[in-house]
Design an enzyme around this catalytic site. Structure first.
Site, PDB file in Angstrom:
ATOM      1  N   SER A 192      43.349 -31.161  21.315  1.00  0.00           N
ATOM      2  CA  SER A 192      43.775 -32.541  21.102  1.00  0.00           C
ATOM      3  C   SER A 192      42.648 -33.562  21.206  1.00  0.00           C
ATOM      4  O   SER A 192      42.788 -34.675  20.713  1.00  0.00           O
ATOM      5  CB  SER A 192      44.880 -32.909  22.097  1.00  0.00           C
ATOM      6  N   HIS A 229      43.606 -39.025  27.142  1.00  0.00           N
ATOM      7  CA  HIS A 229      43.024 -38.532  25.906  1.00  0.00           C
ATOM      8  C   HIS A 229      42.188 -39.643  25.272  1.00  0.00           C
ATOM      9  O   HIS A 229      42.422 -40.828  25.534  1.00  0.00           O
ATOM     10  CB  HIS A 229      44.114 -38.098  24.916  1.00  0.00           C
TER      11      HIS A 229
END
Length: 292
Positions: free
Chosen positions: A44, A272
């Protein structure tokens, strides 16, 4: 890396020879007027999970963004991108299907591939998710004081990186080399999630106890070192983000940080990279490879 519990895993100096090697790889495609065949693999951090808009060509389970660093690189260089990055990917998903309908990532490679990029390893052994969840839970229970996560877990996470993640990343890189023998392969380190020391006010966004902030940072350092070692032993280029991402961790203000915090962030997948971080990762990768 997708942290499922929340529901949404400066560059090193580049030798002149590296630029020459890349030029040699790019020449066949350019000589025929064709763009550089580029395949993006990884988890990711490569997929930019949590950044909108989502890539309509990808499975929704991968949460792949059209603003991930592979898309940025392809847009800036004119390379012909085949993007198979997928949130939550582990090294085992290179050779096996991660989800129904999502092919093994190695299937995207071929003899004509000339450039491969990836981030991978952060999800193996659930390193990132286990570290963040364990240390956040311990931090909340200790009201942010002491080093409860380090006291409870010791070298467990680092030991797993040494004994399990490192050989898995090395094997994955070798598998990439076998499938695409003429490609330039680059693997990125992970940008800093936490600062080197506890920052005032960060506990509200990243509930890690003060004494565990350097502990979490050390685990990430350990992971990046393992990735660097695997790259060196397989002939891949390691894209070092340590210096470049200093001061852009999840504790920083919006517009400065490259990684979103666990709480009060802007991405729908926390912890993230945001779009700014993905763009910076593209910059460092292009610099390390001599692209552009």
């Amino acid at each position: 890396m997708v942290i499922r519990a929340f529901r949404g895993g400066r560059v090193a100096a580049v030798a002149v020879a590296s630029g020459a090697a890349l030029a040699g790889l790019a020449a066949p495609a350019q000589a025929t007027g064709q763009p550089l065949p580029y395949v993006a693999l990884g988890d990711s951090y490569s997929a930019a999970s949590g950044v909108l808009p989502l890539d309509p060509s990808a499975s929704p389970l991968c949460a792949r963004s059209t603003k991930n660093y592979p898309h940025v690189i392809a847009e800036r260089t004119g390379a012909a991108l085949r993007d198979v990055t997928c949130g939550g990917a582990q090294t085992k998903d290179f050779a096996g299907a991660q989800y129904p309908g999502v092919a093994p990532q190695l299937d995207a490679l071929g003899a004509d591939t000339r450039l491969v990029t990836m981030t991978i390893g952060g999800n193996d052994n659930n390193t990132f998710i286990s570290t963040i969840l364990a240390c956040a839970a311990a931090g909340v229970l200790s009201a942010g004081q002491g080093s409860p996560c380090k006291d409870q877990n010791g070298t467990k996470f680092s030991d797993d990186i040494d004994t399990k993640t490192y050989p898995a990343v090395k094997a994955a890189l070798q598998a990439v080399r076998n499938k695409a023998p003429d490609a330039r392969v680059a693997i990125l380190g992970y940008p800093w999630i936490m600062p080197a020391t506890a920052q005032s006010g960060c506990f509200a966004k990243m509930p890690i106890a003060k004494g565990d902030v350097p502990y979490v940072r050390d685990i990430q350092t350990h992971l990046n070192t393992a990735v660097r070692r695997a790259a060196a032993e397989t002939g891949a280029t390691y894209v070092d983000l340590a210096q470049a991402s200093e001061g852009h961790d999840a504790c920083r203000a919006s517009g400065t940080r490259w990684v979103e915090p666990a709480l009060f962030g802007t991405n729908f997948v926390p912890v993230h990279p945001n779009a700014l971080g993905e763009s910076a990762m593209a910059d460092r990768t292009m610099s390390a490879l001599g692209l552009g």
